[in-house]
Design a protein around this motif. Structure first.
Motif, PDB file in Angstrom:
ATOM      1  N   CYS A  23       0.825  -1.203   0.000  1.00  0.00           N
ATOM      2  CA  CYS A  23       0.000   0.000   0.000  1.00  0.00           C
ATOM      3  C   CYS A  23       0.863   1.258   0.000  1.00  0.00           C
ATOM      4  CB  CYS A  23      -0.899   0.025   1.236  1.00  0.00           C
ATOM      5  SG  CYS A  23      -2.129  -1.285   1.252  1.00  0.00           S
ATOM      6  N   LEU A  24       0.399   2.244  -0.707  1.00  0.00           N
ATOM      7  CA  LEU A  24       1.025   3.561  -0.731  1.00  0.00           C
ATOM      8  C   LEU A  24       0.065   4.533  -0.060  1.00  0.00           C
ATOM      9  CD1 LEU A  24       3.179   5.592  -1.722  1.00  0.00           C
ATOM     10  CD2 LEU A  24       1.846   5.781  -3.839  1.00  0.00           C
ATOM     11  N   PHE A  25       0.524   5.169   0.998  1.00  0.00           N
ATOM     12  CA  PHE A  25      -0.293   6.135   1.722  1.00  0.00           C
ATOM     13  C   PHE A  25       0.254   7.522   1.433  1.00  0.00           C
ATOM     14  CE2 PHE A  25      -1.366   8.801   5.326  1.00  0.00           C
ATOM     15  CZ  PHE A  25      -2.693   8.507   5.529  1.00  0.00           C
ATOM     16  N   VAL A  26      -0.586   8.410   0.933  1.00  0.00           N
ATOM     17  CA  VAL A  26      -0.194   9.773   0.582  1.00  0.00           C
ATOM     18  C   VAL A  26      -1.050  10.745   1.382  1.00  0.00           C
ATOM     19  CG1 VAL A  26       0.065  11.448  -1.290  1.00  0.00           C
ATOM     20  CG2 VAL A  26       0.388   9.005  -1.758  1.00  0.00           C
ATOM     21  N   ASP A  27      -0.398  11.668   2.067  1.00  0.00           N
ATOM     22  CA  ASP A  27      -1.122  12.636   2.886  1.00  0.00           C
ATOM     23  C   ASP A  27      -0.239  13.870   3.030  1.00  0.00           C
ATOM     24  OD1 ASP A  27      -3.573  12.195   5.230  1.00  0.00           O
ATOM     25  OD2 ASP A  27      -2.277  13.944   5.410  1.00  0.00           O
ATOM     26  N   ASP A  28      -0.836  15.006   3.297  1.00  0.00           N
ATOM     27  CA  ASP A  28      -0.046  16.218   3.484  1.00  0.00           C
ATOM     28  C   ASP A  28       0.364  16.433   4.937  1.00  0.00           C
ATOM     29  OD1 ASP A  28      -2.598  16.811   4.373  1.00  0.00           O
ATOM     30  OD2 ASP A  28      -2.622  18.827   3.523  1.00  0.00           O
ATOM     31  N   ARG A  29      -0.044  15.535   5.813  1.00  0.00           N
ATOM     32  CA  ARG A  29       0.308  15.659   7.234  1.00  0.00           C
ATOM     33  C   ARG A  29       1.339  14.589   7.601  1.00  0.00           C
ATOM     34  NH1 ARG A  29      -4.908  16.391  10.765  1.00  0.00           N
ATOM     35  NH2 ARG A  29      -3.274  16.987  12.212  1.00  0.00           N
ATOM     36  N   ALA A  36       1.081   5.541   9.035  1.00  0.00           N
ATOM     37  CA  ALA A  36       0.947   4.528   7.982  1.00  0.00           C
ATOM     38  C   ALA A  36       2.244   3.745   7.825  1.00  0.00           C
ATOM     39  CB  ALA A  36       0.564   5.199   6.663  1.00  0.00           C
ATOM     40  N   VAL A  37       3.365   4.428   7.885  1.00  0.00           N
ATOM     41  CA  VAL A  37       4.668   3.762   7.779  1.00  0.00           C
ATOM     42  C   VAL A  37       4.850   2.798   8.952  1.00  0.00           C
ATOM     43  CG1 VAL A  37       7.169   4.150   7.848  1.00  0.00           C
ATOM     44  CG2 VAL A  37       5.724   5.558   6.373  1.00  0.00           C
ATOM     45  N   ALA A  38       4.418   3.195  10.144  1.00  0.00           N
ATOM     46  CA  ALA A  38       4.523   2.330  11.319  1.00  0.00           C
ATOM     47  C   ALA A  38       3.703   1.052  11.144  1.00  0.00           C
ATOM     48  CB  ALA A  38       4.079   3.089  12.567  1.00  0.00           C
ATOM     49  N   LEU A  39       2.655   1.122  10.306  1.00  0.00           N
ATOM     50  CA  LEU A  39       1.822  -0.059  10.030  1.00  0.00           C
ATOM     51  C   LEU A  39       2.380  -0.902   8.887  1.00  0.00           C
ATOM     52  CD1 LEU A  39      -1.674   1.610  10.372  1.00  0.00           C
ATOM     53  CD2 LEU A  39      -0.648  -0.059  11.933  1.00  0.00           C
ATOM     54  N   GLY A  40       3.470  -0.456   8.282  1.00  0.00           N
ATOM     55  CA  GLY A  40       4.095  -1.228   7.220  1.00  0.00           C
ATOM     56  C   GLY A  40       3.860  -0.718   5.818  1.00  0.00           C
ATOM     57  N   MET A  41       3.131   0.381   5.690  1.00  0.00           N
ATOM     58  CA  MET A  41       2.854   0.948   4.368  1.00  0.00           C
ATOM     59  C   MET A  41       4.022   1.838   3.929  1.00  0.00           C
ATOM     60  SD  MET A  41      -1.090   2.120   4.760  1.00  0.00           S
ATOM     61  CE  MET A  41      -2.338   0.981   5.300  1.00  0.00           C
TER      62      MET A  41
END
Length: 69
Positions: A23-29, A36-41
């Motif tokens: 998964c790729l998670f994109v956000d401005d915050r 999301a990175v801590a969840l493996g994304m």
């Protein structure tokens, strides 16, 4: 076609049967991206279209990319 998820990204990925590392998670915050990175994304802090293009280039195979316009 990949889905765009606006909230509860981890839960949505799980329901879709997608592993977090796919998964790729994109956000401005940055704090949301860090979660999301801590969840493996893979996470990207969005600062503009160039950031998004660069991030997506790593997730879309060359055969499926649309020609540059």
């Amino acid at each position: 076609m990949p889905a765009v998820v606006h909230t509860d990204s981890y839960g949505a990925a799980k329901r879709a049967g997608a592993a977090a590392e796919r998964c790729l998670f994109v956000d401005d915050r940055p704090e949301n991206v860090a979660a999301a990175v801590a969840l493996g994304m893979t996470g990207v802090v969005y600062g503009g279209p160039t950031d998004l293009r660069a991030a997506l280039a790593n997730f879309i195979s060359p055969a499926r990319r649309a020609p540059d316009r």
